[in-house]
Design an enzyme around this catalytic site. Structure first.
Site, PDB file in Angstrom:
ATOM      1  N   PRO A   9      44.499  44.632  34.523  1.00  0.00           N
ATOM      2  CA  PRO A   9      45.073  44.828  35.852  1.00  0.00           C
ATOM      3  C   PRO A   9      45.441  43.533  36.572  1.00  0.00           C
ATOM      4  O   PRO A   9      44.734  42.541  36.493  1.00  0.00           O
ATOM      5  CB  PRO A   9      43.978  45.579  36.614  1.00  0.00           C
ATOM      6  CG  PRO A   9      42.729  45.391  35.843  1.00  0.00           C
ATOM      7  CD  PRO A   9      43.138  45.163  34.430  1.00  0.00           C
ATOM      8  N   ASN A  10      46.576  43.613  37.227  1.00  0.00           N
ATOM      9  CA  ASN A  10      47.131  42.570  38.082  1.00  0.00           C
ATOM     10  C   ASN A  10      47.678  41.368  37.318  1.00  0.00           C
ATOM     11  O   ASN A  10      48.269  40.475  37.926  1.00  0.00           O
ATOM     12  CB  ASN A  10      46.122  42.116  39.140  1.00  0.00           C
ATOM     13  CG  ASN A  10      45.699  43.270  40.017  1.00  0.00           C
ATOM     14  OD1 ASN A  10      46.543  43.982  40.552  1.00  0.00           O
ATOM     15  ND2 ASN A  10      44.403  43.480  40.144  1.00  0.00           N
ATOM     16  N   ARG A  17      50.957  35.780  41.756  1.00  0.00           N
ATOM     17  CA  ARG A  17      49.642  36.143  42.271  1.00  0.00           C
ATOM     18  C   ARG A  17      48.749  34.912  42.380  1.00  0.00           C
ATOM     19  O   ARG A  17      48.469  34.254  41.381  1.00  0.00           O
ATOM     20  CB  ARG A  17      48.983  37.152  41.324  1.00  0.00           C
ATOM     21  CG  ARG A  17      47.557  37.462  41.666  1.00  0.00           C
ATOM     22  CD  ARG A  17      46.891  38.254  40.558  1.00  0.00           C
ATOM     23  NE  ARG A  17      45.499  38.527  40.906  1.00  0.00           N
ATOM     24  CZ  ARG A  17      44.556  38.765  40.024  1.00  0.00           C
ATOM     25  NH1 ARG A  17      44.843  38.793  38.736  1.00  0.00           N
ATOM     26  NH2 ARG A  17      43.322  38.982  40.416  1.00  0.00           N
ATOM     27  N   TYR A  22      45.719  31.097  39.449  1.00  0.00           N
ATOM     28  CA  TYR A  22      46.308  31.563  38.189  1.00  0.00           C
ATOM     29  C   TYR A  22      47.551  30.789  37.750  1.00  0.00           C
ATOM     30  O   TYR A  22      48.106  31.073  36.693  1.00  0.00           O
ATOM     31  CB  TYR A  22      46.641  33.054  38.296  1.00  0.00           C
ATOM     32  CG  TYR A  22      45.425  33.897  38.554  1.00  0.00           C
ATOM     33  CD1 TYR A  22      44.505  34.149  37.546  1.00  0.00           C
ATOM     34  CD2 TYR A  22      45.177  34.424  39.817  1.00  0.00           C
ATOM     35  CE1 TYR A  22      43.370  34.909  37.783  1.00  0.00           C
ATOM     36  CE2 TYR A  22      44.041  35.188  40.068  1.00  0.00           C
ATOM     37  CZ  TYR A  22      43.149  35.423  39.043  1.00  0.00           C
ATOM     38  OH  TYR A  22      42.021  36.173  39.280  1.00  0.00           O
ATOM     39  N   ASN A  71      42.341  39.846  27.923  1.00  0.00           N
ATOM     40  CA  ASN A  71      42.009  39.481  29.292  1.00  0.00           C
ATOM     41  C   ASN A  71      41.960  40.802  30.049  1.00  0.00           C
ATOM     42  O   ASN A  71      42.993  41.343  30.443  1.00  0.00           O
ATOM     43  CB  ASN A  71      43.049  38.536  29.895  1.00  0.00           C
ATOM     44  CG  ASN A  71      42.661  38.073  31.283  1.00  0.00           C
ATOM     45  OD1 ASN A  71      41.846  38.694  31.946  1.00  0.00           O
ATOM     46  ND2 ASN A  71      43.252  36.978  31.719  1.00  0.00           N
ATOM     47  N   ALA A  74      39.736  42.455  36.076  1.00  0.00           N
ATOM     48  CA  ALA A  74      38.545  42.940  36.784  1.00  0.00           C
ATOM     49  C   ALA A  74      37.746  43.960  35.977  1.00  0.00           C
ATOM     50  O   ALA A  74      36.545  44.126  36.214  1.00  0.00           O
ATOM     51  CB  ALA A  74      38.948  43.533  38.131  1.00  0.00           C
ATOM     52  N   GLU A  95      37.539  37.428  24.238  1.00  0.00           N
ATOM     53  CA  GLU A  95      37.671  37.624  25.680  1.00  0.00           C
ATOM     54  C   GLU A  95      38.222  36.353  26.306  1.00  0.00           C
ATOM     55  O   GLU A  95      37.732  35.261  26.024  1.00  0.00           O
ATOM     56  CB  GLU A  95      36.300  37.949  26.273  1.00  0.00           C
ATOM     57  CG  GLU A  95      36.282  38.100  27.769  1.00  0.00           C
ATOM     58  CD  GLU A  95      34.873  38.325  28.323  1.00  0.00           C
ATOM     59  OE1 GLU A  95      34.722  38.194  29.550  1.00  0.00           O
ATOM     60  OE2 GLU A  95      33.931  38.611  27.543  1.00  0.00           O
ATOM     61  N   HIS A  97      39.791  34.446  30.010  1.00  0.00           N
ATOM     62  CA  HIS A  97      40.029  34.416  31.455  1.00  0.00           C
ATOM     63  C   HIS A  97      40.778  33.132  31.774  1.00  0.00           C
ATOM     64  O   HIS A  97      40.468  32.075  31.228  1.00  0.00           O
ATOM     65  CB  HIS A  97      38.711  34.474  32.233  1.00  0.00           C
ATOM     66  CG  HIS A  97      37.945  35.711  31.941  1.00  0.00           C
ATOM     67  ND1 HIS A  97      38.286  36.929  32.476  1.00  0.00           N
ATOM     68  CD2 HIS A  97      36.889  35.920  31.124  1.00  0.00           C
ATOM     69  CE1 HIS A  97      37.443  37.840  32.014  1.00  0.00           C
ATOM     70  NE2 HIS A  97      36.603  37.259  31.183  1.00  0.00           N
ATOM     71  N   ARG A 104      33.567  31.299  40.484  1.00  0.00           N
ATOM     72  CA  ARG A 104      34.130  32.222  41.470  1.00  0.00           C
ATOM     73  C   ARG A 104      33.046  33.130  42.046  1.00  0.00           C
ATOM     74  O   ARG A 104      31.864  32.831  41.955  1.00  0.00           O
ATOM     75  CB  ARG A 104      35.276  33.005  40.816  1.00  0.00           C
ATOM     76  CG  ARG A 104      36.390  32.041  40.371  1.00  0.00           C
ATOM     77  CD  ARG A 104      37.594  32.724  39.844  1.00  0.00           C
ATOM     78  NE  ARG A 104      38.211  33.549  40.887  1.00  0.00           N
ATOM     79  CZ  ARG A 104      39.088  34.496  40.617  1.00  0.00           C
ATOM     80  NH1 ARG A 104      39.454  34.740  39.377  1.00  0.00           N
ATOM     81  NH2 ARG A 104      39.616  35.209  41.589  1.00  0.00           N
TER      82      ARG A 104
END
Length: 138
Positions: A9-10, A17, A22, A71, A74, A95, A97, A104
């Site tokens: 998502p996103n 964004r 990012y 990735n 969330a 995985e 990110h 964060r």
């Protein structure tokens, strides 16, 4: 060799964004560079904002591809279903990110999918995807 990149998502909004976190490059632009850098690897790309669609894609390629770079956005911090899906397939999953999630918010410090993955790469911007591909090539 066939590698599937799956973004959650996103991540369709990369480049616009929160560029301070990012970056300002779209994923499509970066993907072209990856494909150029790894001409011997067939790199497929999929993005969805829907958890079930991510699971469907992982199941679809998880028995025929050589690896998946995931990735989960969330969903990393919420999805036991993705964890179970990764455990159920044959090919390794890395995985990824873009940001260092450990710098964060506290809720981003725990991943439900890490234990099911071959490895975890975070904090190197879009270069995290390249590092994941390198990990799958070894």
């Amino acid at each position: 060799m066939k590698i599937q990149i799956v973004n959650g998502p996103n991540l369709n909004l990369l480049g616009v964004r929160e560029p301070g976190i990012y970056g300002s490059e779209s994923f499509e632009s970066y993907l072209a560079k990856l494909r150029e850098q790894y001409p011997e690897v067939e790199i497929e790309y999929y993005q969805s904002n829907v958890e079930g669609e991510l699971i469907n894609k992982i199941q679809e390629v998880g028995f025929s591809f050589d690896g998946i770079v995931l990735n989960a956005g969330a969903y990393t911090h919420t999805s036991i279903a993705l964890h179970d899906c990764i455990r159920a397939i044959k090919c390794p999953v890395v995985e990824v990110h873009i940001s260092n999630v450990h710098q964060r918010e506290d809720f981003r410090h725990h991943s439900f999918i890490s234990a099911a993955c071959k490895g975890v790469i975070c904090g190197f911007g879009l270069n995290s995807y390249r590092l994941a591909i390198e990990g799958l090539l070894d």
